[in-house]
Design a protein around this motif. Structure first.
Motif, PDB file in Angstrom:
ATOM      1  N   SER A 173       0.842  -1.204   0.000  1.00 23.92           N
ATOM      2  CA  SER A 173       0.000   0.000   0.000  1.00 23.92           C
ATOM      3  C   SER A 173       0.875   1.252   0.000  1.00 23.92           C
ATOM      4  O   SER A 173       0.383   2.366  -0.193  1.00 23.92           O
ATOM      5  CB  SER A 173      -0.879   0.041   1.252  1.00 23.92           C
ATOM      6  OG  SER A 173      -1.747  -1.056   1.319  1.00 23.92           O
ATOM      7  N   LYS A 174       2.185   1.056   0.259  1.00 30.57           N
ATOM      8  CA  LYS A 174       3.111   2.185   0.458  1.00 30.57           C
ATOM      9  C   LYS A 174       4.219   2.222  -0.573  1.00 30.57           C
ATOM     10  O   LYS A 174       4.827   3.267  -0.785  1.00 30.57           O
ATOM     11  CB  LYS A 174       3.784   2.073   1.841  1.00 30.57           C
ATOM     12  CG  LYS A 174       2.837   1.821   2.988  1.00 30.57           C
ATOM     13  CD  LYS A 174       2.159   3.098   3.414  1.00 30.57           C
ATOM     14  CE  LYS A 174       1.230   2.848   4.586  1.00 30.57           C
ATOM     15  NZ  LYS A 174       0.732   4.102   5.146  1.00 30.57           N
ATOM     16  N   LEU A 175       4.571   1.066  -1.107  1.00 32.51           N
ATOM     17  CA  LEU A 175       5.662   1.012  -2.083  1.00 32.51           C
ATOM     18  C   LEU A 175       5.334  -0.011  -3.164  1.00 32.51           C
ATOM     19  O   LEU A 175       4.358  -0.749  -3.058  1.00 32.51           O
ATOM     20  CB  LEU A 175       6.998   0.733  -1.405  1.00 32.51           C
ATOM     21  CG  LEU A 175       7.127  -0.481  -0.482  1.00 32.51           C
ATOM     22  CD1 LEU A 175       7.155  -1.763  -1.253  1.00 32.51           C
ATOM     23  CD2 LEU A 175       8.380  -0.353   0.360  1.00 32.51           C
ATOM     24  N   ALA A 176       6.181  -0.047  -4.174  1.00 31.03           N
ATOM     25  CA  ALA A 176       5.931  -0.925  -5.322  1.00 31.03           C
ATOM     26  C   ALA A 176       7.012  -1.986  -5.437  1.00 31.03           C
ATOM     27  O   ALA A 176       8.135  -1.791  -4.959  1.00 31.03           O
ATOM     28  CB  ALA A 176       5.894  -0.097  -6.605  1.00 31.03           C
ATOM     29  N   SER A 177       6.655  -3.105  -6.046  1.00 29.82           N
ATOM     30  CA  SER A 177       7.631  -4.126  -6.422  1.00 29.82           C
ATOM     31  C   SER A 177       7.340  -4.543  -7.851  1.00 29.82           C
ATOM     32  O   SER A 177       6.176  -4.509  -8.280  1.00 29.82           O
ATOM     33  CB  SER A 177       7.506  -5.361  -5.520  1.00 29.82           C
ATOM     34  OG  SER A 177       7.880  -5.065  -4.200  1.00 29.82           O
ATOM     35  N   PRO A 178       8.379  -4.993  -8.573  1.00 31.88           N
ATOM     36  CA  PRO A 178       8.131  -5.487  -9.921  1.00 31.88           C
ATOM     37  C   PRO A 178       7.178  -6.675  -9.898  1.00 31.88           C
ATOM     38  O   PRO A 178       7.087  -7.379  -8.878  1.00 31.88           O
ATOM     39  CB  PRO A 178       9.518  -5.944 -10.406  1.00 31.88           C
ATOM     40  CG  PRO A 178      10.494  -5.407  -9.432  1.00 31.88           C
ATOM     41  CD  PRO A 178       9.779  -5.106  -8.163  1.00 31.88           C
ATOM     42  N   LEU A 179       6.495  -6.892 -10.975  1.00 30.35           N
ATOM     43  CA  LEU A 179       5.598  -8.037 -11.221  1.00 30.35           C
ATOM     44  C   LEU A 179       4.244  -7.909 -10.528  1.00 30.35           C
ATOM     45  O   LEU A 179       3.376  -8.740 -10.702  1.00 30.35           O
ATOM     46  CB  LEU A 179       6.232  -9.384 -10.808  1.00 30.35           C
ATOM     47  CG  LEU A 179       7.652  -9.669 -11.275  1.00 30.35           C
ATOM     48  CD1 LEU A 179       8.103 -11.056 -10.776  1.00 30.35           C
ATOM     49  CD2 LEU A 179       7.749  -9.606 -12.782  1.00 30.35           C
ATOM     50  N   LYS A 180       4.067  -6.875  -9.685  1.00 31.00           N
ATOM     51  CA  LYS A 180       2.868  -6.818  -8.845  1.00 31.00           C
ATOM     52  C   LYS A 180       1.985  -5.621  -9.168  1.00 31.00           C
ATOM     53  O   LYS A 180       1.452  -4.969  -8.275  1.00 31.00           O
ATOM     54  CB  LYS A 180       3.274  -6.784  -7.362  1.00 31.00           C
ATOM     55  CG  LYS A 180       3.983  -8.059  -6.936  1.00 31.00           C
ATOM     56  CD  LYS A 180       4.156  -8.170  -5.442  1.00 31.00           C
ATOM     57  CE  LYS A 180       4.690  -9.542  -5.089  1.00 31.00           C
ATOM     58  NZ  LYS A 180       5.030  -9.682  -3.673  1.00 31.00           N
ATOM     59  N   SER A 181       1.838  -5.317 -10.471  1.00 29.04           N
ATOM     60  CA  SER A 181       1.097  -4.101 -10.836  1.00 29.04           C
ATOM     61  C   SER A 181      -0.312  -4.108 -10.267  1.00 29.04           C
ATOM     62  O   SER A 181      -0.764  -3.108  -9.681  1.00 29.04           O
ATOM     63  CB  SER A 181       1.050  -3.945 -12.355  1.00 29.04           C
ATOM     64  OG  SER A 181       0.565  -5.134 -12.965  1.00 29.04           O
ATOM     65  N   ALA A 182      -1.024  -5.210 -10.397  1.00 33.00           N
ATOM     66  CA  ALA A 182      -2.423  -5.241  -9.940  1.00 33.00           C
ATOM     67  C   ALA A 182      -2.483  -5.172  -8.416  1.00 33.00           C
ATOM     68  O   ALA A 182      -3.303  -4.441  -7.842  1.00 33.00           O
ATOM     69  CB  ALA A 182      -3.110  -6.506 -10.451  1.00 33.00           C
ATOM     70  N   TYR A 183      -1.623  -5.922  -7.760  1.00 34.02           N
ATOM     71  CA  TYR A 183      -1.626  -5.969  -6.292  1.00 34.02           C
ATOM     72  C   TYR A 183      -1.277  -4.607  -5.702  1.00 34.02           C
ATOM     73  O   TYR A 183      -1.962  -4.112  -4.796  1.00 34.02           O
ATOM     74  CB  TYR A 183      -0.610  -7.019  -5.831  1.00 34.02           C
ATOM     75  CG  TYR A 183      -0.661  -7.384  -4.369  1.00 34.02           C
ATOM     76  CD1 TYR A 183      -1.638  -8.253  -3.885  1.00 34.02           C
ATOM     77  CD2 TYR A 183       0.284  -6.888  -3.466  1.00 34.02           C
ATOM     78  CE1 TYR A 183      -1.670  -8.612  -2.541  1.00 34.02           C
ATOM     79  CE2 TYR A 183       0.255  -7.250  -2.129  1.00 34.02           C
ATOM     80  CZ  TYR A 183      -0.719  -8.112  -1.669  1.00 34.02           C
ATOM     81  OH  TYR A 183      -0.758  -8.466  -0.345  1.00 34.02           O
ATOM     82  N   VAL A 184      -0.238  -3.983  -6.225  1.00 37.81           N
ATOM     83  CA  VAL A 184       0.201  -2.676  -5.712  1.00 37.81           C
ATOM     84  C   VAL A 184      -0.880  -1.624  -5.971  1.00 37.81           C
ATOM     85  O   VAL A 184      -1.178  -0.792  -5.098  1.00 37.81           O
ATOM     86  CB  VAL A 184       1.549  -2.276  -6.349  1.00 37.81           C
ATOM     87  CG1 VAL A 184       1.893  -0.823  -6.046  1.00 37.81           C
ATOM     88  CG2 VAL A 184       2.661  -3.213  -5.875  1.00 37.81           C
ATOM     89  N   THR A 185      -1.476  -1.666  -7.150  1.00 43.06           N
ATOM     90  CA  THR A 185      -2.550  -0.724  -7.476  1.00 43.06           C
ATOM     91  C   THR A 185      -3.718  -0.902  -6.511  1.00 43.06           C
ATOM     92  O   THR A 185      -4.241   0.076  -5.946  1.00 43.06           O
ATOM     93  CB  THR A 185      -3.029  -0.954  -8.927  1.00 43.06           C
ATOM     94  OG1 THR A 185      -1.922  -0.771  -9.801  1.00 43.06           O
ATOM     95  CG2 THR A 185      -4.141   0.005  -9.305  1.00 43.06           C
ATOM     96  N   ALA A 186      -4.114  -2.152  -6.291  1.00 43.19           N
ATOM     97  CA  ALA A 186      -5.254  -2.412  -5.400  1.00 43.19           C
ATOM     98  C   ALA A 186      -4.920  -2.010  -3.963  1.00 43.19           C
ATOM     99  O   ALA A 186      -5.737  -1.360  -3.290  1.00 43.19           O
ATOM    100  CB  ALA A 186      -5.628  -3.892  -5.456  1.00 43.19           C
ATOM    101  N   LYS A 187      -3.733  -2.371  -3.502  1.00 43.58           N
ATOM    102  CA  LYS A 187      -3.401  -2.087  -2.092  1.00 43.58           C
ATOM    103  C   LYS A 187      -3.236  -0.587  -1.848  1.00 43.58           C
ATOM    104  O   LYS A 187      -3.562  -0.092  -0.765  1.00 43.58           O
ATOM    105  CB  LYS A 187      -2.134  -2.855  -1.677  1.00 43.58           C
ATOM    106  CG  LYS A 187      -2.319  -4.381  -1.604  1.00 43.58           C
ATOM    107  CD  LYS A 187      -3.426  -4.807  -0.644  1.00 43.58           C
ATOM    108  CE  LYS A 187      -3.447  -6.303  -0.377  1.00 43.58           C
ATOM    109  NZ  LYS A 187      -4.649  -6.741   0.356  1.00 43.58           N
TER     110      LYS A 187
END
Ligand code: NAD
Length: 257
Positions: A142-156
């Motif tokens: 919810s605070k930072l991004a990681s590669p491969l996780k576009s949908a998860y990071v966007t949702a969180k």
């Protein structure tokens, strides 16, 4: 921190973090509705926790009718809903250029539609009571991004915005909303990612664990289900609504703010 005589509805509570929160809430005196898409597992959990304090609720959090029926079943049995923990979630990892659109939509539906629909269904009951606590399961993502996780990071990240709106709308009616942001916890959701990430990134599974999952922590430790459940209890049982619109990271210092 006690939840005596409270009624809590926890989604995705048939396993993983949700089940840990259910156990902790019951130990603190709450009655708990185990809402999950996996009813076999939910029924087993209820048999273990005790039918007097736990009930299984069939709920696909992306299905508005199922969410409304599940919330109504809880109110029919126990007369109220004091705490919602919107926790159900899955993980799908791909580079953006390979991310199937259907998988993207599924991720946003479970994490964002699920949080919205369950919140929408419990709020009328909480408003009628004049009290309630909504907890959304965010993530360090919810605070930072990681590669491969576009949908998860966007949702969180999106859940942060939703919690703040719930806090603003609910505040005058006695309802608070907060976000829990765990680091990596060894649950089926994470175990599944280790070989997937190793394959996609061309590194060993050990490197995924040591460098990607734990590399940023201060002690190279996984966060535990019990750690997350303790944070959930703090938000749920806090004695006043001063604690609203907030997020708390529990991650062995992976992310600090
Ligand atoms: P898990 O896979 O162990 O459990 C998820 C539960 O959700 C399962 O019981 C599953 O049946 C249920 N579920 C899945 N789709 C559903 C749906 N459509 N409707 C209802 N229930 C559904 O996962 P977990 O690791 O316990 O994750 C729980 C939450 O915690 C998720 O929101 C996840 O993003 C978040 N989270 C997990 C970690 C971690 O490292 N495990 C870290 C940060 C945040």
């Amino acid at each position: 921190m006690q939840l005596n005589d409270k009624v809590s509805l926890i989604t995705g509570a048939a396993g993983g973090i949700g089940l840990g929160i259910a156990r902790r809430f019951i130990a603190a005196g709450s009655k708990v509705a185990i809402a999950d898409i996996n009813m076999d597992a939910a029924r087993q959990v209820v048999a273990e926790l005790g039918e007097d304090r736990a009930m299984a609720v069939a709920m696909d959090v992306t299905d508005e009718d199922a969410v409304n029926a599940g919330v109504q079943a809880v109110v029919d049995r126990w007369g109220r809903v004091d705490v919602l923990v919107s926790n159900a979630g899955v993980q799908i990892v791909h580079p953006i250029e390979d991310f199937p659109f259907a998988a993207w939509k599924k991720m946003l539906a479970i994490h964002l539609d699920g949080a919205f629909l369950t919140t929408k269904a419990v709020l009328p009951h909480m408003y009628a009571q004049g009290s309630g606590s909504v907890l959304l399961m965010g993530s360090v993502h919810s605070k930072l991004a990681s590669p491969l996780k576009s949908a998860y990071v966007t949702a969180k990240h999106g859940l942060m915005g939703l919690a703040r709106v719930i806090a603003k709308e609910g505040g005058p009616k006695g309802v608070r909303a907060n976000v829990i942001c765990p680091g990596f916890v060894r649950t089926p959701l994470v175990d599944k990612q280790i070989p997937e990430q190793a394959k996609t990134l061309g590194i060993s599974e050990e490197e995924v664990v040591n460098n990607i999952m734990l590399g940023g922590t201060v002690t190279k430790e996984f966060t535990t289900i019990e750690d997350v459940a303790e944070v959930a209890l703090t938000f749920a049982a806090f004695p006043t609504n001063a604690l609203t619109g907030q997020s708390l990271i529990v991650s062995h210092g992976w992310h600090m703010e």
